[in-house]
Design a protein around this motif. Sequence first.
Motif, short mmCIF file in Angstrom:
data_model
loop_
_atom_site.label_atom_id
_atom_site.label_comp_id
_atom_site.label_asym_id
_atom_site.label_seq_id
_atom_site.Cartn_x
_atom_site.Cartn_y
_atom_site.Cartn_z
N CYS A 44 -7.75 35.50 -21.58
CA CYS A 44 -8.00 35.74 -20.15
C CYS A 44 -8.48 34.48 -19.43
O CYS A 44 -7.98 34.16 -18.35
CB CYS A 44 -9.02 36.86 -20.00
N THR A 82 -12.51 46.33 -10.51
CA THR A 82 -12.34 45.47 -11.66
C THR A 82 -12.77 44.05 -11.27
O THR A 82 -13.45 43.82 -10.29
CB THR A 82 -10.88 45.56 -12.18
N GLY A 83 -12.37 43.05 -12.08
CA GLY A 83 -12.75 41.68 -11.79
C GLY A 83 -11.88 40.74 -12.61
O GLY A 83 -10.77 41.11 -12.97
N GLY A 84 -12.43 39.66 -12.99
CA GLY A 84 -13.76 39.25 -13.37
C GLY A 84 -14.56 40.43 -13.96
O GLY A 84 -14.01 41.46 -14.29
N GLU A 85 -15.83 40.23 -14.07
CA GLU A 85 -16.65 41.33 -14.56
C GLU A 85 -17.30 42.01 -13.36
O GLU A 85 -18.22 41.45 -12.75
CB GLU A 85 -17.68 40.82 -15.57
N PRO A 86 -16.85 43.22 -13.01
CA PRO A 86 -17.33 43.84 -11.77
C PRO A 86 -18.83 44.10 -11.76
O PRO A 86 -19.44 44.09 -10.69
CB PRO A 86 -16.53 45.15 -11.69
N THR A 110 -13.19 49.20 -14.47
CA THR A 110 -12.90 48.54 -15.75
C THR A 110 -13.95 47.46 -15.98
O THR A 110 -14.17 46.63 -15.10
CB THR A 110 -11.50 47.88 -15.73
N ASN A 112 -16.34 44.95 -19.05
CA ASN A 112 -16.49 44.50 -20.44
C ASN A 112 -17.66 45.20 -21.13
O ASN A 112 -17.91 44.99 -22.31
CB ASN A 112 -16.62 42.98 -20.54
N ASN A 173 -10.13 49.73 -24.05
CA ASN A 173 -8.96 48.84 -24.03
C ASN A 173 -9.11 47.73 -25.05
O ASN A 173 -10.05 46.94 -24.97
CB ASN A 173 -8.84 48.18 -22.65
N VAL A 175 -7.13 44.45 -26.25
CA VAL A 175 -5.99 43.55 -26.09
C VAL A 175 -5.66 42.98 -27.46
O VAL A 175 -6.53 42.47 -28.17
CB VAL A 175 -6.31 42.42 -25.09
N ILE A 204 -3.30 47.12 -26.08
CA ILE A 204 -2.58 46.45 -24.98
C ILE A 204 -2.01 45.13 -25.48
O ILE A 204 -2.75 44.31 -26.06
CB ILE A 204 -3.56 46.18 -23.81
N GLU A 205 -0.73 44.92 -25.27
CA GLU A 205 -0.14 43.63 -25.65
C GLU A 205 -0.65 42.54 -24.72
O GLU A 205 -0.62 42.70 -23.49
CB GLU A 205 1.39 43.70 -25.55
#
Length: 337
Positions: A44, A82-86, A110, A112, A173, A175, A204-205
């Motif tokens: 990311c 969402t964000g970044g980290e919201p 969403t 972390n 989620n 990744v 998630i790919e």
Amino acid sequence: MTLPAPLPGAQLGDDGPLLDRFGRAHTYLRVSVTDRCNFRCTYCLPEDGLTWKPRDTLLTFEEIVRLASVFHGLGVRRVRLTGGEPLLRSDLHVLVRMLANLGFDDLSLTTNGHRLVEDAPRLAEAGLTRVNVSCDAIDPVVFSRMTRGGDVRRVLQGIDAARAAGLTPIKVNAVMVEGENDDAPLALLEHFAPYAADTIVRFIESMPFERAARPALPGSRVRALLATRYRLQPIGGGDGGPAVDWRVVETGQRVGFVSPMTEHFCERCNRLRLEADGHLRTCLSRDETPPLRELLRANASDDALARAIRGMVWGKVAGHEAHLGTAFEGVMTRIGG
Ligand code: SAM
Ligand code: SF4
């Protein structure tokens, strides 16, 4: 893989659903509230981070709510923060309360998960309906390596706190990156097996963003790995989004696969992304629209904003070509995944 073709004779209208040239109706908006993050996930963010956007370029809560109400009038029914980290945006629960008053069918987040233990109760109380939490591995060493310093124990506590606050169903989620967390799927599935009723693990790919591209581990390989221990049955329908859901027969768990690289879903894309600085990103892979912030700050009317949004959505591209090796423009923390 096929991309949708333009509808013959289609014309941009000024009422009805928020359509593009391909006939896709847009009912789902992701709102990035900050480009900042306290993690540096390998897929990311670049290791040396980013220069964060100046605060005065970010939309204020009032500006976000104003745009959200215009989107609501255009038929958007679901909003995800969402964000970044919201959760790094101060007083996010205040924004949640303001958005909840607009009456969306679904208002989710969403995250972390690093700050969920503290924040879950007040977010739920403010009107948030549910959360997605990113968790790429249960193994603390693998997790810390992929997030460049994150503590999986805090994230798992955060997921428990979200469940206790009623922010369910929770989507976890993961990744999947070849060579980084190939071994994580079984442990993830088994960790959440006791919570089959309200917790869905999704694999998630990894998508290739310009400055943080990592090789995706295909969903089909994750399924093959899970099938070494469990029986998997496809579930028709899914949740209407990009995930294709399967059931684990032995545990009753639902498990989702989001496979943008190997199972294109652009033809059913119903989502739009509002970046933290007011850019409307109509396709995750490309940045082609001017910021709505300028219009907002020039005192545009709701009608003018609605017309501008309709025009931008009409110009949405058919889809991405990442499977051909084309990287996505920009950085995920700015766009809002
Ligand atoms: N910081 C929050 C988080 O990690 O959940 C929210 C923002 S993050 C950009 C949103 C989602 O995008 C997360 O589920 C994250 O795992 C996913 N994501 C980030 N980079 C990605 C990539 N290159 N490919 C696929 N998903 C990615
Ligand atoms: Fe931060 Fe989320 Fe990106 Fe990880 S995926 S670096 S937690 S924004």
